[in-house]
Each structure stands twice: as C-alpha cells, then as structure tokens.
Motif scaffolding. Sequence first.
Motif, PDB file in Angstrom:
ATOM      1  N   HIS A  96      -9.575  -3.193  33.274  1.00  0.00           N
ATOM      2  CA  HIS A  96      -8.698  -2.286  34.005  1.00  0.00           C
ATOM      3  C   HIS A  96      -7.265  -2.771  33.830  1.00  0.00           C
ATOM      4  CE1 HIS A  96     -12.372  -0.777  35.794  1.00  0.00           C
ATOM      5  NE2 HIS A  96     -12.658  -1.998  36.223  1.00  0.00           N
ATOM      6  N   LEU A  97      -6.395  -1.895  33.346  1.00  0.00           N
ATOM      7  CA  LEU A  97      -5.032  -2.285  33.023  1.00  0.00           C
ATOM      8  C   LEU A  97      -4.015  -1.513  33.859  1.00  0.00           C
ATOM      9  CD1 LEU A  97      -5.323  -2.373  29.127  1.00  0.00           C
ATOM     10  CD2 LEU A  97      -5.544  -4.294  30.723  1.00  0.00           C
ATOM     11  N   PHE A  98      -2.860  -2.158  34.092  1.00  0.00           N
ATOM     12  CA  PHE A  98      -1.736  -1.537  34.798  1.00  0.00           C
ATOM     13  C   PHE A  98      -0.456  -1.857  34.035  1.00  0.00           C
ATOM     14  CE2 PHE A  98       1.901  -1.743  37.595  1.00  0.00           C
ATOM     15  CZ  PHE A  98       1.786  -0.570  38.332  1.00  0.00           C
ATOM     16  N   HIS A  99       0.419  -0.836  33.882  1.00  0.00           N
ATOM     17  CA  HIS A  99       1.696  -1.043  33.196  1.00  0.00           C
ATOM     18  C   HIS A  99       2.803  -0.301  33.946  1.00  0.00           C
ATOM     19  CE1 HIS A  99      -0.620  -2.492  29.744  1.00  0.00           C
ATOM     20  NE2 HIS A  99      -1.324  -1.374  29.799  1.00  0.00           N
ATOM     21  N   TRP A 100       3.942  -0.950  34.091  1.00  0.00           N
ATOM     22  CA  TRP A 100       5.134  -0.327  34.661  1.00  0.00           C
ATOM     23  C   TRP A 100       6.256  -0.431  33.637  1.00  0.00           C
ATOM     24  CZ3 TRP A 100       8.791  -3.669  37.951  1.00  0.00           C
ATOM     25  CH2 TRP A 100       9.975  -2.969  38.224  1.00  0.00           C
ATOM     26  N   TYR A 101       6.750   0.741  33.191  1.00  0.00           N
ATOM     27  CA  TYR A 101       7.863   0.819  32.254  1.00  0.00           C
ATOM     28  C   TYR A 101       9.101   1.360  32.957  1.00  0.00           C
ATOM     29  CZ  TYR A 101       5.002   0.127  28.014  1.00  0.00           C
ATOM     30  OH  TYR A 101       4.196  -0.383  27.031  1.00  0.00           O
ATOM     31  N   GLU A 102      10.242   0.815  32.625  1.00  0.00           N
ATOM     32  CA  GLU A 102      11.512   1.272  33.166  1.00  0.00           C
ATOM     33  C   GLU A 102      12.541   1.272  32.038  1.00  0.00           C
ATOM     34  OE1 GLU A 102      13.400   2.361  36.986  1.00  0.00           O
ATOM     35  OE2 GLU A 102      11.366   1.616  36.633  1.00  0.00           O
TER      36      GLU A 102
END
Length: 217
Positions: free
Chosen positions: A127-133
Amino acid sequence: MTSVTAHDYAWMRSSPFFRYALGTGYTLTLVRGVAPGEVLRVMQAEPQGTCTGVDALIEQQEELFEATDYSYESFIAGVLTVPGAGGDWTLVLHFDGGVAMQPRFLEALSAGGRAVVHSSNGGKPIHLFHWYEDGKLRTSFEWPTAREGSTPDALNSVMREVGFHLSDDEGDTGVRVESKAAVLALAERLTGVRVTEEMLHDAECQLGHVLDEPAEE
C-alpha cells in the motif's frame, strides 16, 4: 485543514467497493486545479465516454480484463469533479492491479498545485501513499516509519493526528488503527476531499483507457 481521523473512515472495512479495490488493486488520485478532461489528456488516455457510479466503472474494467486475458497492461480510469479545500478537485480512480499513476503524470498534474495519491497492488499487501506539490514529490511511504521524498517528515504531526504510529521500535506494527483508513484520512487532511460510499455510488465519471506505458509524444 479538517480534523478527520482514521475513525471517520471505519466504514471502509465493510465497503464492497474497498473489498473489490483491495483485492484487485487500485489507485485513487486527487488533483487540485486541473479539470477532468485535462487530467485524461495528461495521462494520454483514449476517451471512453462516461458512466454513473463506481459499479459501472468496475464493469468497464472487468470487460477490459476479460478482453485482455486479465492483463494489467492497461486500465480504465474514471475521472470526476469533487469539492475540496479551496474549490473543486479532480478525483481519478482506477483498478489497475498495482500499475498506479506514473510519476511523470503526477509531476505534470501537480505543477503549480497539489496531487495526493494512494494505492494498493492487490494480492500482495503493498500500500503506497504519495504527496506531490508544485511538480515535486514531497512525502512518500509504504510503511509510515520509512518515509521518502524531498520533505519526508513534513507530515509527521498530521500523520500522528489521523492515527499513524510513527515509532520504529522493534515489534511495533507502525500504526495504531486500520492503516488504509488512516491513509484516507491523511489524504482528506491534505485535500479537503471527503471520500464517501455515497460519492462513489453516485459519481458521474469521464472514462479513459490508459496504457501502462503510453508512447511518448
């Protein structure tokens, strides 16, 4: 920023949608400031019309699975507008067996804005999580105690608030609540988008057929 925690997403444990998503593999992406049609264009998707509700999206994906002998080389993406922090966001959902959203798509979609994505590969529990800004990967993790990105610790206080346990002590599970519920809460903290069973049931989606590795323009 909302005060949502993992407990607000306890409903997912009995959700037929999440049972299917976790068994098949899914990716859910939230993008600020990019309209659904433009999201599909960036993903180099072939338009496939529209559908109402996640069940219809699942039917479309199942038809593609059958036509390709259950290959994960392509998938059907459902894209819709949802309310969130600061106005409208675009939600992108696909049942892709773990293909997930290509980093180059996320970099483009988050340029001048924000993109938050969580996924599961189905079967094996990854299970993966990514936050891009602003086109950059800020924080990414599979396990909450092993974070990567340009600012891997920027979300630590929020992660604790939603229910993650960030201790890396031996024998620690890494979370004190259901991890996927905590991920959904974390995504809402960053976007203001509340994902509900009703939203998914009534969603008016634009559809696009996406190849695993589309040809470069």
